[in-house]
Design a protein around this motif. Structure first.
Motif, PDB file in Angstrom:
ATOM      1  N   LYS A  14       1.001  -1.298   0.026  1.00 31.50           N
ATOM      2  CA  LYS A  14       0.063  -0.063   0.078  1.00 31.50           C
ATOM      3  C   LYS A  14       0.833   1.218   0.237  1.00 31.50           C
ATOM      4  O   LYS A  14       1.908   1.201   0.406  1.00 31.50           O
ATOM      5  CB  LYS A  14      -0.902  -0.013   1.225  1.00 31.50           C
ATOM      6  N   GLY A  15       0.083   2.282  -0.460  1.00 34.35           N
ATOM      7  CA  GLY A  15       1.045   3.687  -0.641  1.00 34.35           C
ATOM      8  C   GLY A  15       0.627   4.442  -1.667  1.00 34.35           C
ATOM      9  O   GLY A  15      -0.313   4.061  -2.448  1.00 34.35           O
ATOM     10  N   SER A  16       1.136   5.618  -1.644  1.00 32.51           N
ATOM     11  CA  SER A  16       1.038   6.558  -2.816  1.00 32.51           C
ATOM     12  C   SER A  16       2.180   6.844  -3.687  1.00 32.51           C
ATOM     13  O   SER A  16       3.252   6.892  -3.124  1.00 32.51           O
ATOM     14  CB  SER A  16       0.605   8.062  -2.272  1.00 32.51           C
ATOM     15  N   PHE A  17       1.948   6.462  -4.991  1.00 31.53           N
ATOM     16  CA  PHE A  17       3.193   6.304  -5.958  1.00 31.53           C
ATOM     17  C   PHE A  17       3.208   7.276  -6.937  1.00 31.53           C
ATOM     18  O   PHE A  17       2.414   6.856  -7.937  1.00 31.53           O
ATOM     19  CB  PHE A  17       3.286   4.942  -6.507  1.00 31.53           C
ATOM     20  N   PRO A  18       3.735   8.563  -6.896  1.00 33.26           N
ATOM     21  CA  PRO A  18       3.940   9.407  -7.840  1.00 33.26           C
ATOM     22  C   PRO A  18       4.816   8.983  -8.965  1.00 33.26           C
ATOM     23  O   PRO A  18       5.711   8.310  -8.634  1.00 33.26           O
ATOM     24  CB  PRO A  18       4.313  10.636  -7.384  1.00 33.26           C
ATOM     25  N   TYR A  19       4.534   9.343 -10.205  1.00 32.36           N
ATOM     26  CA  TYR A  19       5.531   8.814 -11.464  1.00 32.36           C
ATOM     27  C   TYR A  19       5.494   9.937 -12.470  1.00 32.36           C
ATOM     28  O   TYR A  19       4.587  11.161 -12.422  1.00 32.36           O
ATOM     29  CB  TYR A  19       5.021   7.681 -11.927  1.00 32.36           C
ATOM     30  N   HIS A  20       6.395  10.244 -13.220  1.00 30.18           N
ATOM     31  CA  HIS A  20       6.377  11.053 -14.567  1.00 30.18           C
ATOM     32  C   HIS A  20       7.055  10.209 -15.620  1.00 30.18           C
ATOM     33  O   HIS A  20       7.399   9.125 -15.601  1.00 30.18           O
ATOM     34  CB  HIS A  20       7.182  12.136 -13.871  1.00 30.18           C
ATOM     35  N   CYS A  21       6.958  10.981 -16.792  1.00 31.79           N
ATOM     36  CA  CYS A  21       7.723  10.781 -18.038  1.00 31.79           C
ATOM     37  C   CYS A  21       8.854  11.458 -18.135  1.00 31.79           C
ATOM     38  O   CYS A  21       8.851  12.510 -17.782  1.00 31.79           O
ATOM     39  CB  CYS A  21       6.711  11.039 -19.175  1.00 31.79           C
ATOM     40  N   SER A  22       9.925  10.670 -18.158  1.00 35.10           N
ATOM     41  CA  SER A  22      11.298  11.356 -18.074  1.00 35.10           C
ATOM     42  C   SER A  22      11.808  12.097 -19.338  1.00 35.10           C
ATOM     43  O   SER A  22      12.632  12.791 -19.367  1.00 35.10           O
ATOM     44  CB  SER A  22      12.290  10.263 -17.702  1.00 35.10           C
ATOM     45  N   ILE A  23      10.890  11.477 -20.308  1.00 39.14           N
ATOM     46  CA  ILE A  23      11.032  12.342 -21.667  1.00 39.14           C
ATOM     47  C   ILE A  23      10.470  13.627 -21.928  1.00 39.14           C
ATOM     48  O   ILE A  23      10.980  14.701 -22.063  1.00 39.14           O
ATOM     49  CB  ILE A  23      10.799  11.451 -22.928  1.00 39.14           C
ATOM     50  N   HIS A  24       9.098  13.689 -21.345  1.00 42.01           N
ATOM     51  CA  HIS A  24       8.411  15.154 -21.360  1.00 42.01           C
ATOM     52  C   HIS A  24       8.178  15.430 -19.938  1.00 42.01           C
ATOM     53  O   HIS A  24       7.387  15.045 -19.175  1.00 42.01           O
ATOM     54  CB  HIS A  24       7.202  14.839 -22.080  1.00 42.01           C
ATOM     55  N   SER A  25       8.735  16.527 -19.388  1.00 39.88           N
ATOM     56  CA  SER A  25       8.658  16.922 -17.931  1.00 39.88           C
ATOM     57  C   SER A  25       7.345  17.253 -17.362  1.00 39.88           C
ATOM     58  O   SER A  25       6.964  17.261 -16.233  1.00 39.88           O
ATOM     59  CB  SER A  25       9.718  18.080 -17.827  1.00 39.88           C
ATOM     60  N   GLY A  26       6.468  17.495 -18.319  1.00 38.12           N
ATOM     61  CA  GLY A  26       5.312  17.994 -17.861  1.00 38.12           C
ATOM     62  C   GLY A  26       4.304  16.984 -17.410  1.00 38.12           C
ATOM     63  O   GLY A  26       3.126  16.932 -16.677  1.00 38.12           O
ATOM     64  N   MET A  27       4.840  15.521 -18.051  1.00 36.94           N
ATOM     65  CA  MET A  27       3.774  14.519 -17.629  1.00 36.94           C
ATOM     66  C   MET A  27       3.815  13.876 -16.239  1.00 36.94           C
ATOM     67  O   MET A  27       5.011  13.215 -16.136  1.00 36.94           O
ATOM     68  CB  MET A  27       4.042  13.386 -18.964  1.00 36.94           C
ATOM     69  N   VAL A  28       3.086  14.178 -15.670  1.00 39.63           N
ATOM     70  CA  VAL A  28       2.903  13.407 -14.288  1.00 39.63           C
ATOM     71  C   VAL A  28       1.512  12.813 -13.732  1.00 39.63           C
ATOM     72  O   VAL A  28       0.614  13.246 -14.347  1.00 39.63           O
ATOM     73  CB  VAL A  28       3.213  14.462 -12.963  1.00 39.63           C
ATOM     74  N   GLY A  29       1.953  11.613 -13.130  1.00 37.58           N
ATOM     75  CA  GLY A  29       0.715  11.171 -12.569  1.00 37.58           C
ATOM     76  C   GLY A  29       0.897  10.433 -11.387  1.00 37.58           C
ATOM     77  O   GLY A  29       2.036  10.526 -10.738  1.00 37.58           O
ATOM     78  N   ALA A  30      -0.002   9.660 -10.695  1.00 35.61           N
ATOM     79  CA  ALA A  30      -0.147   8.932  -9.480  1.00 35.61           C
ATOM     80  C   ALA A  30      -0.863   7.786  -9.347  1.00 35.61           C
ATOM     81  O   ALA A  30      -1.870   7.699  -9.859  1.00 35.61           O
ATOM     82  CB  ALA A  30      -0.486  10.223  -8.217  1.00 35.61           C
ATOM     83  N   LEU A  31      -0.499   7.123  -8.490  1.00 35.12           N
ATOM     84  CA  LEU A  31      -0.967   5.841  -8.186  1.00 35.12           C
ATOM     85  C   LEU A  31      -1.496   5.675  -6.957  1.00 35.12           C
ATOM     86  O   LEU A  31      -0.475   5.957  -5.898  1.00 35.12           O
ATOM     87  CB  LEU A  31      -0.101   4.634  -8.725  1.00 35.12           C
ATOM     88  N   VAL A  32      -2.412   5.178  -6.199  1.00 36.86           N
ATOM     89  CA  VAL A  32      -2.776   5.075  -4.931  1.00 36.86           C
ATOM     90  C   VAL A  32      -3.061   3.577  -4.829  1.00 36.86           C
ATOM     91  O   VAL A  32      -4.103   2.934  -5.258  1.00 36.86           O
ATOM     92  CB  VAL A  32      -3.762   5.997  -4.239  1.00 36.86           C
ATOM     93  N   VAL A  33      -2.145   2.829  -3.673  1.00 35.77           N
ATOM     94  CA  VAL A  33      -2.644   1.478  -3.515  1.00 35.77           C
ATOM     95  C   VAL A  33      -3.006   1.344  -2.366  1.00 35.77           C
ATOM     96  O   VAL A  33      -2.523   1.890  -1.293  1.00 35.77           O
ATOM     97  CB  VAL A  33      -1.379   0.727  -3.781  1.00 35.77           C
ATOM     98  N   GLN A  34      -4.474   0.848  -2.082  1.00 40.28           N
ATOM     99  CA  GLN A  34      -5.167   0.634  -0.885  1.00 40.28           C
ATOM    100  C   GLN A  34      -4.900  -0.644  -0.090  1.00 40.28           C
ATOM    101  O   GLN A  34      -5.178  -1.715  -0.857  1.00 40.28           O
ATOM    102  CB  GLN A  34      -6.561   1.280  -1.050  1.00 40.28           C
TER     103      GLN A  34
END
Ligand SMILES: [Cu+2]
Length: 127
Positions: free
Chosen positions: A107-127
């Motif tokens: 469980k946890g919160s997992f932010p991630y991004h695209c290393s090619i395009h700096s604006g692309m960011v996302g997040a995953l929440v595992v409950q």
């Protein structure tokens, strides 16, 4: 006696064939669960993702249950990657039409991004 035996045999044949037919027409197993978390989910990388910011990934954030397998599917015409901000995973470059999956055991919160395009960011929440 012979007549009774034939009758019993006939009944058995009907019952057995009836069971077989019943299996063929059985209804589908369990209905789709409606719980807020899922065991497997897909994040779609949207067309024009490199200029879409947090909308590059859909859904974003994505919430799943622990143990879930998350698949990223690149529907864009550009190569992207999905890199965990905290070093949990790195998809490597995913070409257009390609996909990558990762299992989230804890469980946890997992932010991630695209290393090619700096604006692309996302997040995953595992409950
Ligand atoms: Cu990208």
């Amino acid at each position: 006696m012979v007549g009774v035996r034939i009758a019993v045999t006939a009944v058995l044949v009907v019952l057995i064939s009836g069971c077989g037919g019943g299996k063929d027409t059985s209804t589908p197993a369990s209905p789709t669960p409606t719980s807020p978390t899922t065991a497997a989910a897909t994040v779609t990388i949207q067309p024009n993702a490199r200029t879409s910011g947090t909308a590059a990934f859909v859904p974003n954030p994505l919430t799943v249950s622990s143990g879930a397998v998350v698949t990223w599917s690149n529907t864009d015409s550009t190569t992207h990657d999905m890199v965990s901000d905290t070093g949990v995973w790195d998809s490597g470059r995913i070409a257009p039409g390609g996909s990558f999956n990762f299992t989230f055991p804890s469980k946890g919160s997992f932010p991630y991004h695209c290393s090619i395009h700096s604006g692309m960011v996302g997040a995953l929440v595992v409950q």
